[in-house]
Motif scaffolding. Structure first.
Motif, PDB file in Angstrom:
ATOM      1  N   GLY A 213       0.809  -1.199   0.000  1.00 50.43           N
ATOM      2  CA  GLY A 213       0.000   0.000   0.000  1.00 50.43           C
ATOM      3  C   GLY A 213       0.845   1.252   0.000  1.00 50.43           C
ATOM      4  O   GLY A 213       2.026   1.240  -0.350  1.00 50.43           O
ATOM      5  N   SER A 214       0.285   2.364   0.453  1.00 51.81           N
ATOM      6  CA  SER A 214       0.988   3.649   0.430  1.00 51.81           C
ATOM      7  C   SER A 214       2.214   3.626   1.341  1.00 51.81           C
ATOM      8  O   SER A 214       3.233   4.262   1.046  1.00 51.81           O
ATOM      9  CB  SER A 214       0.043   4.778   0.843  1.00 51.81           C
ATOM     10  N   HIS A 215       2.122   2.894   2.454  1.00 57.37           N
ATOM     11  CA  HIS A 215       3.263   2.806   3.367  1.00 57.37           C
ATOM     12  C   HIS A 215       4.435   2.108   2.669  1.00 57.37           C
ATOM     13  O   HIS A 215       5.594   2.528   2.803  1.00 57.37           O
ATOM     14  CB  HIS A 215       2.869   2.041   4.628  1.00 57.37           C
ATOM     15  N   HIS A 216       4.118   1.087   1.902  1.00 59.52           N
ATOM     16  CA  HIS A 216       5.151   0.376   1.132  1.00 59.52           C
ATOM     17  C   HIS A 216       5.814   1.323   0.154  1.00 59.52           C
ATOM     18  O   HIS A 216       7.039   1.318  -0.023  1.00 59.52           O
ATOM     19  CB  HIS A 216       4.510  -0.802   0.395  1.00 59.52           C
ATOM     20  N   ASP A 217       5.040   2.178  -0.499  1.00 59.75           N
ATOM     21  CA  ASP A 217       5.580   3.129  -1.469  1.00 59.75           C
ATOM     22  C   ASP A 217       6.522   4.131  -0.803  1.00 59.75           C
ATOM     23  O   ASP A 217       7.564   4.483  -1.361  1.00 59.75           O
ATOM     24  CB  ASP A 217       4.446   3.873  -2.175  1.00 59.75           C
ATOM     25  N   ARG A 218       6.155   4.589   0.395  1.00 61.93           N
ATOM     26  CA  ARG A 218       7.021   5.538   1.115  1.00 61.93           C
ATOM     27  C   ARG A 218       8.332   4.867   1.502  1.00 61.93           C
ATOM     28  O   ARG A 218       9.402   5.479   1.440  1.00 61.93           O
ATOM     29  CB  ARG A 218       6.303   6.076   2.359  1.00 61.93           C
ATOM     30  N   MET A 219       8.266   3.628   1.915  1.00 57.11           N
ATOM     31  CA  MET A 219       9.480   2.908   2.273  1.00 57.11           C
ATOM     32  C   MET A 219      10.356   2.672   1.045  1.00 57.11           C
ATOM     33  O   MET A 219      11.576   2.769   1.114  1.00 57.11           O
ATOM     34  CB  MET A 219       9.127   1.580   2.954  1.00 57.11           C
ATOM     35  N   GLN A 220       9.720   2.375  -0.100  1.00 57.07           N
ATOM     36  CA  GLN A 220      10.498   2.183  -1.313  1.00 57.07           C
ATOM     37  C   GLN A 220      11.207   3.466  -1.702  1.00 57.07           C
ATOM     38  O   GLN A 220      12.354   3.451  -2.174  1.00 57.07           O
ATOM     39  CB  GLN A 220       9.591   1.717  -2.452  1.00 57.07           C
ATOM     40  N   ALA A 221      10.528   4.622  -1.510  1.00 59.75           N
ATOM     41  CA  ALA A 221      11.162   5.908  -1.809  1.00 59.75           C
ATOM     42  C   ALA A 221      12.379   6.130  -0.913  1.00 59.75           C
ATOM     43  O   ALA A 221      13.405   6.661  -1.367  1.00 59.75           O
ATOM     44  CB  ALA A 221      10.144   7.034  -1.615  1.00 59.75           C
ATOM     45  N   LEU A 222      12.288   5.723   0.351  1.00 62.23           N
ATOM     46  CA  LEU A 222      13.436   5.843   1.249  1.00 62.23           C
ATOM     47  C   LEU A 222      14.582   4.951   0.780  1.00 62.23           C
ATOM     48  O   LEU A 222      15.755   5.364   0.793  1.00 62.23           O
ATOM     49  CB  LEU A 222      13.025   5.474   2.671  1.00 62.23           C
ATOM     50  N   LEU A 223      14.277   3.753   0.346  1.00 63.94           N
ATOM     51  CA  LEU A 223      15.313   2.853  -0.159  1.00 63.94           C
ATOM     52  C   LEU A 223      15.994   3.440  -1.392  1.00 63.94           C
ATOM     53  O   LEU A 223      17.221   3.355  -1.537  1.00 63.94           O
ATOM     54  CB  LEU A 223      14.702   1.500  -0.502  1.00 63.94           C
ATOM     55  N   ASP A 224      15.205   4.047  -2.270  1.00 61.40           N
ATOM     56  CA  ASP A 224      15.778   4.662  -3.469  1.00 61.40           C
ATOM     57  C   ASP A 224      16.704   5.812  -3.086  1.00 61.40           C
ATOM     58  O   ASP A 224      17.791   5.975  -3.674  1.00 61.40           O
ATOM     59  CB  ASP A 224      14.665   5.165  -4.391  1.00 61.40           C
ATOM     60  N   TRP A 225      16.291   6.604  -2.105  1.00 64.17           N
ATOM     61  CA  TRP A 225      17.139   7.710  -1.632  1.00 64.17           C
ATOM     62  C   TRP A 225      18.435   7.173  -1.038  1.00 64.17           C
ATOM     63  O   TRP A 225      19.519   7.695  -1.304  1.00 64.17           O
ATOM     64  CB  TRP A 225      16.385   8.521  -0.583  1.00 64.17           C
ATOM     65  N   LEU A 226      18.314   6.114  -0.244  1.00 66.66           N
ATOM     66  CA  LEU A 226      19.489   5.533   0.400  1.00 66.66           C
ATOM     67  C   LEU A 226      20.473   5.024  -0.646  1.00 66.66           C
ATOM     68  O   LEU A 226      21.686   5.244  -0.528  1.00 66.66           O
ATOM     69  CB  LEU A 226      19.051   4.396   1.316  1.00 66.66           C
ATOM     70  N   LYS A 227      19.979   4.381  -1.654  1.00 69.53           N
ATOM     71  CA  LYS A 227      20.848   3.871  -2.711  1.00 69.53           C
ATOM     72  C   LYS A 227      21.564   5.016  -3.424  1.00 69.53           C
ATOM     73  O   LYS A 227      22.756   4.936  -3.733  1.00 69.53           O
ATOM     74  CB  LYS A 227      20.033   3.050  -3.714  1.00 69.53           C
ATOM     75  N   THR A 228      20.833   6.110  -3.684  1.00 69.78           N
ATOM     76  CA  THR A 228      21.427   7.264  -4.364  1.00 69.78           C
ATOM     77  C   THR A 228      22.508   7.907  -3.516  1.00 69.78           C
ATOM     78  O   THR A 228      23.574   8.290  -4.017  1.00 69.78           O
ATOM     79  CB  THR A 228      20.334   8.308  -4.682  1.00 69.78           C
ATOM     80  N   GLU A 229      22.256   8.020  -2.212  1.00 71.35           N
ATOM     81  CA  GLU A 229      23.194   8.689  -1.308  1.00 71.35           C
ATOM     82  C   GLU A 229      24.407   7.826  -0.959  1.00 71.35           C
ATOM     83  O   GLU A 229      25.454   8.354  -0.583  1.00 71.35           O
ATOM     84  CB  GLU A 229      22.483   9.095  -0.010  1.00 71.35           C
ATOM     85  N   SER A 230      24.263   6.526  -1.080  1.00 75.24           N
ATOM     86  CA  SER A 230      25.367   5.636  -0.752  1.00 75.24           C
ATOM     87  C   SER A 230      26.303   5.477  -1.939  1.00 75.24           C
ATOM     88  O   SER A 230      26.103   6.054  -2.995  1.00 75.24           O
ATOM     89  CB  SER A 230      24.812   4.268  -0.318  1.00 75.24           C
ATOM     90  N   ASP A 231      27.320   4.660  -1.763  1.00 71.42           N
ATOM     91  CA  ASP A 231      28.319   4.432  -2.802  1.00 71.42           C
ATOM     92  C   ASP A 231      27.676   3.924  -4.068  1.00 71.42           C
ATOM     93  O   ASP A 231      27.038   2.875  -4.086  1.00 71.42           O
ATOM     94  CB  ASP A 231      29.345   3.411  -2.287  1.00 71.42           C
ATOM     95  N   GLY A 232      27.880   4.648  -5.163  1.00 72.30           N
ATOM     96  CA  GLY A 232      27.265   4.271  -6.425  1.00 72.30           C
ATOM     97  C   GLY A 232      27.778   2.972  -6.970  1.00 72.30           C
ATOM     98  O   GLY A 232      27.187   2.376  -7.868  1.00 72.30           O
ATOM     99  N   ASN A 233      28.903   2.473  -6.453  1.00 75.68           N
ATOM    100  CA  ASN A 233      29.467   1.213  -6.925  1.00 75.68           C
ATOM    101  C   ASN A 233      28.966   0.009  -6.142  1.00 75.68           C
ATOM    102  O   ASN A 233      29.369  -1.108  -6.408  1.00 75.68           O
ATOM    103  CB  ASN A 233      31.011   1.252  -6.831  1.00 75.68           C
ATOM    104  N   SER A 234      28.111   0.267  -5.155  1.00 70.19           N
ATOM    105  CA  SER A 234      27.645  -0.842  -4.328  1.00 70.19           C
ATOM    106  C   SER A 234      26.643  -1.700  -5.105  1.00 70.19           C
ATOM    107  O   SER A 234      26.042  -1.277  -6.101  1.00 70.19           O
ATOM    108  CB  SER A 234      26.983  -0.297  -3.052  1.00 70.19           C
TER     109      SER A 234
END
Length: 253
Positions: free
Chosen positions: A229-250
């Motif tokens: 649901g919407s909560h899942h979507d918000r969590m996915q957005a956080l994961l996407d942000w985390l991936k962007t902010e972390s090492d791009g080679n990970s």
């Protein structure tokens, strides 16, 4: 007696500004362990991954001598120092955590990423240290004094109060991106999630949820039901942000 100490990289964050990024002459009476002198400088021993004295790796029990040259390094994320490591019988990077009582949001984030993260808001310091020691969990806290307890050998001192930045710091510190398994743990109780058929839980769902969603998971420990649901979507957005902010080679997740 006097010895020369040099603290590297982010270990300097624990030092007064006028003592950062330079060789420090530390005076002491009698012979003191290198662990004691490191912590008396304000640095929890859990932040240290390698100590070299006169170019040789030593453990925390080493008794510092007059004129020793001591180099103190933080956790290495991308360099394998196993052949040099003398501080512990095993590395710190086992991704299981216990968090102090001020870190409820961070605990939820870590569980969302799939990491085994114990949290209660009523753990006292002794309980936290004991759990970290007996269960070999990394202790997460902003309390430097807690990390200086002798029982604690795995730990990380968080640098910020912001939960998202705390999460980013933990992921970077322990190089966790490649281990992320999102939506596999219960955010509420830390139990593992397992797929469950809609027919088994239909009587527990709200009418709109029953109508629009078909795939569900349930916590094997507390019975909490999850769906995309919407909560899942918000969590996915956080994961996407985390991936962007972390090492791009990970590794992708």
């Amino acid at each position: 007696m006097d010895a020369n100490f040099r603290f590297y990289a982010e270990l300097n964050e624990f030092l007064p500004r006028d003592r950062q990024y330079q060789t420090l002459q530390i005076s002491f009476k009698d012979r003191q362990s290198v662990k004691h002198l490191i912590e008396s400088s304000g640095i929890p021993h859990t932040e240290v991954d390698l100590v070299l004295v006169n170019g040789q790796s030593v453990d925390f029990s080493y008794l510092v001598r007059q004129g020793d040259r001591v180099a103190v390094y933080p956790v290495f994320e991308s360099v394998d120092i196993t052949p040099l490591l003398k501080l512990r019988p095993a590395p710190l990077r086992e991704a299981r955590f216990v968090l102090d009582g001020h870190l409820g949001r961070l605990a939820a984030y870590l569980r969302m990423l799939g990491f085994d993260s114990l949290y209660r808001n009523d753990y006292n310091d002794q309980e936290l240290a004991k759990i970290s020691d007996e269960q070999k969990r990394i202790l997460l806290t902003r309390d430097r004094g807690l990390l200086k307890r002798s029982l604690v050998t795995r730990g990380y001192c968080l640098r910020t109060r912001d939960p998202r930045q705390q999460l980013l710091g933990v992921v970077r510190r322990f190089d966790l991106l490649g281990q992320v398994q999102p939506f596999t743990r219960c955010i509420t109780c830390n139990g593992k999630l397992e797929p469950v058929s809609k027919t088994k839980i239909e009587d527990q769902l709200e009418p709109l949820t029953r109508k629009y969603f078909q795939e569900f998971s349930r916590c094997e420990q507390c019975g909490q039901i999850y769906w995309k649901g919407s909560h899942h979507d918000r969590m996915q957005a956080l994961l996407d942000w985390l991936k962007t902010e972390s090492d791009g080679n990970s590794t992708d997740f």
